[in-house]
Design a protein around this motif. Structure first.
Motif, PDB file in Angstrom:
ATOM      1  N   TYR A  42       0.839  -1.194   0.000  1.00  0.00           N
ATOM      2  CA  TYR A  42       0.000   0.000   0.000  1.00  0.00           C
ATOM      3  C   TYR A  42       0.876   1.247   0.000  1.00  0.00           C
ATOM      4  N   PRO A  43       0.349   2.385  -0.425  1.00  0.00           N
ATOM      5  CA  PRO A  43       1.067   3.657  -0.268  1.00  0.00           C
ATOM      6  C   PRO A  43       1.216   3.974   1.226  1.00  0.00           C
ATOM      7  N   LEU A  44       2.318   4.610   1.603  1.00  0.00           N
ATOM      8  CA  LEU A  44       2.611   4.922   3.005  1.00  0.00           C
ATOM      9  C   LEU A  44       2.577   6.424   3.223  1.00  0.00           C
ATOM     10  N   VAL A  45       1.830   6.866   4.244  1.00  0.00           N
ATOM     11  CA  VAL A  45       1.783   8.269   4.652  1.00  0.00           C
ATOM     12  C   VAL A  45       2.242   8.324   6.103  1.00  0.00           C
ATOM     13  N   ARG A  46       3.254   9.136   6.372  1.00  0.00           N
ATOM     14  CA  ARG A  46       3.782   9.269   7.735  1.00  0.00           C
ATOM     15  C   ARG A  46       3.063  10.432   8.436  1.00  0.00           C
ATOM     16  N   VAL A  47       2.643  10.195   9.682  1.00  0.00           N
ATOM     17  CA  VAL A  47       1.974  11.220  10.482  1.00  0.00           C
ATOM     18  C   VAL A  47       2.726  11.377  11.799  1.00  0.00           C
ATOM     19  N   GLU A  48       2.680  12.574  12.379  1.00  0.00           N
ATOM     20  CA  GLU A  48       3.384  12.826  13.633  1.00  0.00           C
ATOM     21  C   GLU A  48       2.618  12.322  14.840  1.00  0.00           C
ATOM     22  N   ILE A  49       1.288  12.383  14.797  1.00  0.00           N
ATOM     23  CA  ILE A  49       0.469  11.983  15.941  1.00  0.00           C
ATOM     24  C   ILE A  49      -0.682  11.113  15.454  1.00  0.00           C
ATOM     25  N   SER A  50      -0.915  10.014  16.148  1.00  0.00           N
ATOM     26  CA  SER A  50      -2.067   9.159  15.880  1.00  0.00           C
ATOM     27  C   SER A  50      -2.703   8.801  17.213  1.00  0.00           C
ATOM     28  N   SER A  51      -3.699   7.945  17.187  1.00  0.00           N
ATOM     29  CA  SER A  51      -4.346   7.539  18.441  1.00  0.00           C
ATOM     30  C   SER A  51      -3.389   6.757  19.329  1.00  0.00           C
ATOM     31  N   ASP A  52      -2.309   6.225  18.772  1.00  0.00           N
ATOM     32  CA  ASP A  52      -1.335   5.463  19.554  1.00  0.00           C
ATOM     33  C   ASP A  52      -0.414   6.364  20.372  1.00  0.00           C
ATOM     34  N   SER A  53      -0.238   7.628  19.960  1.00  0.00           N
ATOM     35  CA  SER A  53       0.679   8.510  20.676  1.00  0.00           C
ATOM     36  C   SER A  53       0.024   9.768  21.235  1.00  0.00           C
ATOM     37  N   HIS A  54      -1.232  10.036  20.920  1.00  0.00           N
ATOM     38  CA  HIS A  54      -1.896  11.251  21.402  1.00  0.00           C
ATOM     39  C   HIS A  54      -2.280  11.095  22.870  1.00  0.00           C
ATOM     40  N   PRO A  55      -1.974  12.103  23.702  1.00  0.00           N
ATOM     41  CA  PRO A  55      -2.267  12.003  25.139  1.00  0.00           C
ATOM     42  C   PRO A  55      -3.738  11.758  25.465  1.00  0.00           C
ATOM     43  N   PHE A  56      -4.660  12.232  24.648  1.00  0.00           N
ATOM     44  CA  PHE A  56      -6.080  12.018  24.925  1.00  0.00           C
ATOM     45  C   PHE A  56      -6.417  10.531  24.914  1.00  0.00           C
ATOM     46  N   TYR A  57      -5.847   9.787  23.974  1.00  0.00           N
ATOM     47  CA  TYR A  57      -6.142   8.363  23.846  1.00  0.00           C
ATOM     48  C   TYR A  57      -5.272   7.499  24.750  1.00  0.00           C
ATOM     49  N   THR A  58      -4.034   7.915  24.999  1.00  0.00           N
ATOM     50  CA  THR A  58      -3.117   7.093  25.792  1.00  0.00           C
ATOM     51  C   THR A  58      -3.247   7.351  27.280  1.00  0.00           C
ATOM     52  N   GLY A  59      -3.710   8.536  27.666  1.00  0.00           N
ATOM     53  CA  GLY A  59      -3.849   8.865  29.080  1.00  0.00           C
ATOM     54  C   GLY A  59      -2.558   9.333  29.714  1.00  0.00           C
ATOM     55  N   ARG A  60      -1.514   9.556  28.933  1.00  0.00           N
ATOM     56  CA  ARG A  60      -0.245  10.038  29.474  1.00  0.00           C
ATOM     57  C   ARG A  60       0.311  11.133  28.568  1.00  0.00           C
ATOM     58  N   GLN A  61       1.047  12.030  29.170  1.00  0.00           N
ATOM     59  CA  GLN A  61       1.664  13.130  28.430  1.00  0.00           C
ATOM     60  C   GLN A  61       3.055  12.728  27.978  1.00  0.00           C
ATOM     61  N   LYS A  62       3.434  13.177  26.798  1.00  0.00           N
ATOM     62  CA  LYS A  62       4.793  12.977  26.309  1.00  0.00           C
ATOM     63  C   LYS A  62       5.389  14.347  26.040  1.00  0.00           C
ATOM     64  N   PHE A  63       6.462  14.654  26.723  1.00  0.00           N
ATOM     65  CA  PHE A  63       7.158  15.910  26.515  1.00  0.00           C
ATOM     66  C   PHE A  63       8.531  15.594  25.949  1.00  0.00           C
ATOM     67  N   THR A  64       8.622  15.471  24.652  1.00  0.00           N
ATOM     68  CA  THR A  64       9.900  15.117  24.060  1.00  0.00           C
ATOM     69  C   THR A  64      10.747  16.349  23.802  1.00  0.00           C
ATOM     70  N   GLN A  65      10.245  17.295  23.039  1.00  0.00           N
ATOM     71  CA  GLN A  65      11.020  18.480  22.708  1.00  0.00           C
ATOM     72  C   GLN A  65      10.766  19.618  23.686  1.00  0.00           C
ATOM     73  N   ALA A  66       9.626  19.631  24.325  1.00  0.00           N
ATOM     74  CA  ALA A  66       9.273  20.745  25.201  1.00  0.00           C
ATOM     75  C   ALA A  66      10.137  20.777  26.457  1.00  0.00           C
ATOM     76  N   ASP A  67      10.601  19.624  26.934  1.00  0.00           N
ATOM     77  CA  ASP A  67      11.386  19.588  28.165  1.00  0.00           C
ATOM     78  C   ASP A  67      12.628  20.456  28.066  1.00  0.00           C
TER      79      ASP A  67
END
Length: 80
Positions: A42-67
Motif C-alpha cells: 500500500y502507499p505509506l503516509v507518515r503522520v506525527e500523531i495518531s491515536s497510539d501517541s496522542h495524550p487524549f487516547y493514551t492517558g499520558r503526556q509525552k514531553f519530548t522536545q518541550a522539556d
C-alpha cells in the motif's frame, strides 16, 4: 455529479513516526512511498500523531522536545 473532478480514493497505510504504529484507512493523499501491510503493498503516509501517541487516547503526556525548552527558559529567566 460531474465526472473526472474527484480525487482518487484508495486504501493507504498511515504510520505514526513517534511510535511506529501503522493502520490502514482510505485516503486521497498522494505519496511515493510504499509499505507491505498484512500481505499486500500500500502507499505509506507518515503522520506525527495518531491515536497510539496522542495524550487524549493514551492517558499520558509525552514531553519530548518541550522539556529542553522549558529548562532553557527557567535557566535564562529563572523562577524566583
Amino acid at each position: 455529479m460531474k465526472k473526472d473532478i474527484h480525487p482518487e480514493y484508495r486504501p493507504v497505510v498511515f504510520q505514526d513516526t513517534s511510535t511506529g504504529y501503522q493502520f490502514l484507512s482510505g485516503s486521497t493523499k498522494k505519496t511515493s512511498e510504499t509499505v507491505e501491510f498484512e500481505g499486500a503493498e500500500y502507499p505509506l503516509v507518515r503522520v506525527e500523531i495518531s491515536s497510539d501517541s496522542h495524550p487524549f487516547y493514551t492517558g499520558r503526556q509525552k514531553f519530548t522536545q518541550a522539556d529542553g525548552r522549558v529548562d532553557r527558559f527557567n535557566k535564562k529567566y529563572g523562577i524566583k
